[in-house]
Design a protein around this motif. Structure first.
Motif, PDB file in Angstrom:
ATOM      1  N   MET A   1       0.851  -1.197   0.000  1.00 20.56           N
ATOM      2  CA  MET A   1       0.000   0.000   0.000  1.00 20.56           C
ATOM      3  C   MET A   1       0.879   1.236   0.000  1.00 20.56           C
ATOM      4  O   MET A   1       1.287   1.745   1.038  1.00 20.56           O
ATOM      5  N   ASP A   2       1.182   1.674  -1.207  1.00 21.77           N
ATOM      6  CA  ASP A   2       1.991   2.870  -1.366  1.00 21.77           C
ATOM      7  C   ASP A   2       1.079   3.973  -1.891  1.00 21.77           C
ATOM      8  O   ASP A   2       0.302   3.766  -2.819  1.00 21.77           O
ATOM      9  N   ALA A   3       1.186   5.165  -1.279  1.00 23.32           N
ATOM     10  CA  ALA A   3       0.244   6.250  -1.610  1.00 23.32           C
ATOM     11  C   ALA A   3       0.270   6.600  -3.099  1.00 23.32           C
ATOM     12  O   ALA A   3      -0.779   6.795  -3.718  1.00 23.32           O
ATOM     13  N   GLU A   4       1.460   6.638  -3.683  1.00 22.20           N
ATOM     14  CA  GLU A   4       1.540   7.068  -5.087  1.00 22.20           C
ATOM     15  C   GLU A   4       1.096   5.962  -6.044  1.00 22.20           C
ATOM     16  O   GLU A   4       0.501   6.231  -7.081  1.00 22.20           O
ATOM     17  N   GLN A   5       1.369   4.714  -5.643  1.00 21.68           N
ATOM     18  CA  GLN A   5       0.843   3.586  -6.429  1.00 21.68           C
ATOM     19  C   GLN A   5      -0.683   3.562  -6.382  1.00 21.68           C
ATOM     20  O   GLN A   5      -1.348   3.296  -7.381  1.00 21.68           O
ATOM     21  N   LEU A   6      -1.193   3.836  -5.198  1.00 22.81           N
ATOM     22  CA  LEU A   6      -2.650   3.897  -5.035  1.00 22.81           C
ATOM     23  C   LEU A   6      -3.216   4.983  -5.940  1.00 22.81           C
ATOM     24  O   LEU A   6      -4.187   4.767  -6.671  1.00 22.81           O
ATOM     25  N   ARG A   7      -2.577   6.156  -5.887  1.00 23.93           N
ATOM     26  CA  ARG A   7      -3.071   7.290  -6.678  1.00 23.93           C
ATOM     27  C   ARG A   7      -3.109   6.919  -8.157  1.00 23.93           C
ATOM     28  O   ARG A   7      -4.132   7.072  -8.825  1.00 23.93           O
ATOM     29  N   GLU A   8      -1.999   6.421  -8.650  1.00 25.48           N
ATOM     30  CA  GLU A   8      -1.875   6.135 -10.081  1.00 25.48           C
ATOM     31  C   GLU A   8      -2.908   5.089 -10.525  1.00 25.48           C
ATOM     32  O   GLU A   8      -3.628   5.286 -11.505  1.00 25.48           O
ATOM     33  N   ASN A   9      -2.977   4.002  -9.771  1.00 25.88           N
ATOM     34  CA  ASN A   9      -3.873   2.919 -10.183  1.00 25.88           C
ATOM     35  C   ASN A   9      -5.349   3.242  -9.955  1.00 25.88           C
ATOM     36  O   ASN A   9      -6.205   2.843 -10.728  1.00 25.88           O
ATOM     37  N   ALA A  10      -5.625   3.959  -8.884  1.00 23.85           N
ATOM     38  CA  ALA A  10      -7.031   4.279  -8.597  1.00 23.85           C
ATOM     39  C   ALA A  10      -7.578   5.276  -9.618  1.00 23.85           C
ATOM     40  O   ALA A  10      -8.756   5.237  -9.967  1.00 23.85           O
ATOM     41  N   HIS A  11      -6.714   6.180 -10.107  1.00 21.59           N
ATOM     42  CA  HIS A  11      -7.175   7.072 -11.187  1.00 21.59           C
ATOM     43  C   HIS A  11      -7.577   6.254 -12.415  1.00 21.59           C
ATOM     44  O   HIS A  11      -8.585   6.534 -13.068  1.00 21.59           O
ATOM     45  N   LYS A  12      -6.774   5.234 -12.703  1.00 20.35           N
ATOM     46  CA  LYS A  12      -7.133   4.361 -13.850  1.00 20.35           C
ATOM     47  C   LYS A  12      -8.471   3.666 -13.598  1.00 20.35           C
ATOM     48  O   LYS A  12      -9.298   3.530 -14.506  1.00 20.35           O
TER      49      LYS A  12
END
Lengths: 480, 480
Positions: A1-12
């Motif tokens: 659970m990395d904040a930036e990974q979350l951001r990138e993938n959740a936008h997709k």
């Protein structure tokens, strides 16, 4: 659970879901796959190495979505609705983001307290009696489903009586409903150990619009009391599943008071309509109830699951459902200054479900929610009007909310023939993939249920649906 | 529900949640608010007019987040973990986006079939016996929580026996567990109407590492049989809540077979570890079990709720929990070629929860999941090592997975004093807001539980937590 990974993938994922809604009318509403279809498309085991989100989303499109029945399609008219909305969806996202488990106050005070507050808000919108508000001995809690709401209050009533008369009296407890009461009453009785022969599903009649008659209830109770049985519980319904019949709460409530019976009111579907002053009269008599339930996840724009239960005496619930293991003890709970919702429900853990209901109320506001309900009822009226104009069809039960019960009724045919014909009509429209409806049986008649309630449904969808019925009917009648 | 509105607002929510994770270490882990705090911050009623998402998110920051206990914080070491992950979160989003209600196969075939497939995948990862796979007479289903999993199998066992011996034998049914079994067993018995005096929570001892001893089970059963009672159900645990004790499944299972007792194995927390070959031996004997449960929402990166239940004979479950109302009948269900999960669980409706488990398995892959578990266990070992080096502390139970049970133990003090001291130590570290831990009591000793399991936890967090314990201990010992 990395904040930036979350951001990138959740936008997709947001774009994927927004595109799903953009294209939702292109899917068959009712999935047309065959049993076992998915086993043929997926591998036999989980991958050892990670795969990309892109690969997974491609498989969602190619393998999962064909097997989805699209409850959010504007052409979905089956069962009862299960609303998704922008606000409800955002609330789900936030709840999944915080991902706390709110069994006790201390595990996230905001979760418990927001739930108390929004259920007070909703109780006031519905003009529920003061004894359902959190400031007194009662209060509200979000359950997963109406089935769970009904089960927990049945257990509370069961244990309250058994504490008085002894555990061995279980076999003498009697539960009442009508033959239109939801099957969750039967299931709750099975779970609670109420003997099946002590569940009275009292017969309703078309002349009473399939509502439970107070006379038949009194008769049944008198008979049971004379037989040495103990009347325990009545489940009345505002908006039954088959035809949205409304049981006469006030008269039924008076009877339950006389016999000391727990009075539960199930308004899972129709409760939402009662936030409009012109429909509130269907809840008249609710002041007699010991508990009341409506599903915000049906027709109130709150994503599944969110079933609001109010209870007059929360101690009855807590006495039935509480446990107090050492590893969950904490100062706040021991001090009895807080509510621990774990003792109001079957599971221990619980999600932060009040967030989505709070967001629905705040992002839409009461007036928009009322308009939303009124619009669906107007669309159902329009559909009813269309059916009434075609003499080949019959309206079978009075429309009260947004459900129209109707059937194709050619003259000079047997009931059996007519039932088969309507069954075929249902199959014909559902297998077209253009709409999805469901059915019921009332007084031996096979009946089509057309419920307006999907957030995206507009007048054009209702008109198109009606044309589909007409065409399918013509084709069936020609071929018969 | 407008696709473009959804897109615009959900992108904002993604950023809000990603920022929450970015800043998660800046919040006190355990919320420090007082009971009733939220009522003072929120209005008394729902707004009549809509408000903006910006206003709502501001209130989430100012009013909600201070009342949240941050289960996803890397400094969260309380209870058991409740994992959130990118994959789990994406699965929740997709499930909320599709927002279907999968009570029957027809209401979304993909939901039922994906659940069957991923539970087969997971069963194979855990090397569960073949009779738990969907191709035979058993199978798996996702329940909300371990409490619900336990309840439904207890009901299945109850009704199976009562069908043989008659309903009035309810009072003679006996349920077995240990004094370390989770409180959900007691709750399930309350709900199912098992008489409280017939729940045997057999005493465990430190010399057995708090595991249930087969001898004490045999003794209890023999005694009950001699008294004319009917042994019904045993709940064994792999990884108890207090100390992650592991009951000896094989020996216990053999006893249950001899007496025809339903054997349930609860591995809610520790089941996840058993995907690593070096921990799988804790499940030895699972082939004797009638049902098995683990919580993917605890330590398996799948957002709450997702509790996997497998059962050897699904018909027992279905006979107990099925209803078949006219309005839910459909060709697929009548044809018995499909599974309708409504008959495997308490509620009727159910969310598309298999999506998030599927995404966890695919986006991480088995090897990463194994590394994830091993890393937490390594961190717990490290913490245990630190505790062992400080002679003021005692390790109270053998560490098996990622829980360390310990206490501060000054010499020449009464047990009462020591218990109070550790209670104060817990209060001191929790009220600092820097970490959150919980406690238990074993053999009369008040014990601190330190569980490593939050996805963001790294070695530095464990080391900082230990320093906090040391400082708080020094301060308490000085002042006493």
């Amino acid at each position: 659970m990395d904040a930036e990974q979350l951001r990138e993938n959740a936008h997709k994922m947001v774009d994927f879901i927004a595109d799903y809604y953009k294209n939702i009318e292109t899917f068959p509403v009712l999935s047309q796959v065959e049993p076992g279809y998915l086993q043929k498309l997926l591998p036999d085991s989980a991958p050892m190495q990670p795969e990309s989100l892109q690969a997974v989303l491609q498989e969602v499109e190619s393998a999962i979505l064909p097997g989805v029945t699209h409850w959010q399609s504007p052409d979905y008219f089956a069962y009862f609705p299960s609303n998704s909305s922008v606000a409800g969806f955002l609330g789900e996202m936030l709840s999944a983001g915080i991902n706390m488990v709110g069994f006790s106050w201390i595990t996230s005070p905001a979760a418990t307290e927001l739930e108390m507050i929004v259920l007070d808000w909703l109780a006031n919108l519905l003009n529920l009696p003061q004894h359902f508000l959190s400031k007194g001995p009662g209060g509200g809690a979000i359950q997963g489903t109406a089935s769970e709401a009904l089960l927990v209050v049945l257990l509370a009533s069961r244990d309250k009586v058994l504490r008085q008369v002894g555990k061995d009296a279980l076999r003498r407890l009697v539960v009442y409903g009508s033959d239109q009461t939801h099957s969750s009453l039967q299931k709750a009785c099975q779970i609670a150990g109420v003997h099946p022969e002590n569940l009275r599903l009292l017969r309703t009649e078309r002349c009473n619009e399939y509502a439970l008659s107070p006379e038949s209830l009194t008769d049944a109770i008198s008979h049971d009391v004379a037989s040495g049985l103990i009347p325990l519980f009545l489940c009345a319904t505002v908006g039954t599943t088959s035809s949205t019949a409304v049981d006469p709460l006030l008269a039924l409530g008076k009877i339950t008071k006389r016999y000391g019976i727990w009075f539960h009111v199930d308004a899972a579907y129709a409760g939402s309509a009662c936030i409009c002053p012109e429909y509130r009269h269907h809840l008249n008599g609710i002041e007699e109830a010991d508990s009341f339930n409506m599903n915000c996840h049906k027709w109130f724009l709150t994503n599944f699951d969110c079933s609001a239960l109010w209870i007059k005496d929360r101690n009855a619930l807590i006495q039935s459902l509480s446990t107090n293991p050492e590893y969950l003890k904490n100062k706040a709970s021991q001090g009895s200054t807080v509510i621990d919702y774990k003792d109001w429900q079957i599971p221990l853990g619980r999600r932060f479900r009040s967030l989505k209901l709070w967001m629905v109320l705040r992002l839409y506001g009461v007036e928009n929610l009322q308009s939303y309900i009124r619009n669906h009822i107007k669309l159902a009226q329009h559909f009813e009007h269309l059916v009434a104009q075609d003499s080949r069809f019959e309206i079978v039960a009075t429309r009260t909310f947004s459900l129209v019960c109707f059937r194709l009724l050619p003259s000079n045919k047997t009931e059996e023939y007519v039932n088969k014909l309507n069954h075929d009509l249902l199959d014909a429209v559902n297998s077209s993939g253009k709409i999805f409806i469901s059915h019921t049986v009332l007084s031996g008649k096979y009946i089509l249920r057309f419920v307006v309630g999907a957030p995206l449904t507009e007048e054009r969808h209702v008109i198109a649906a009606w044309k589909l019925f007409q065409e399918a009917a013509s084709s069936l009648l020609e071929n018969s």
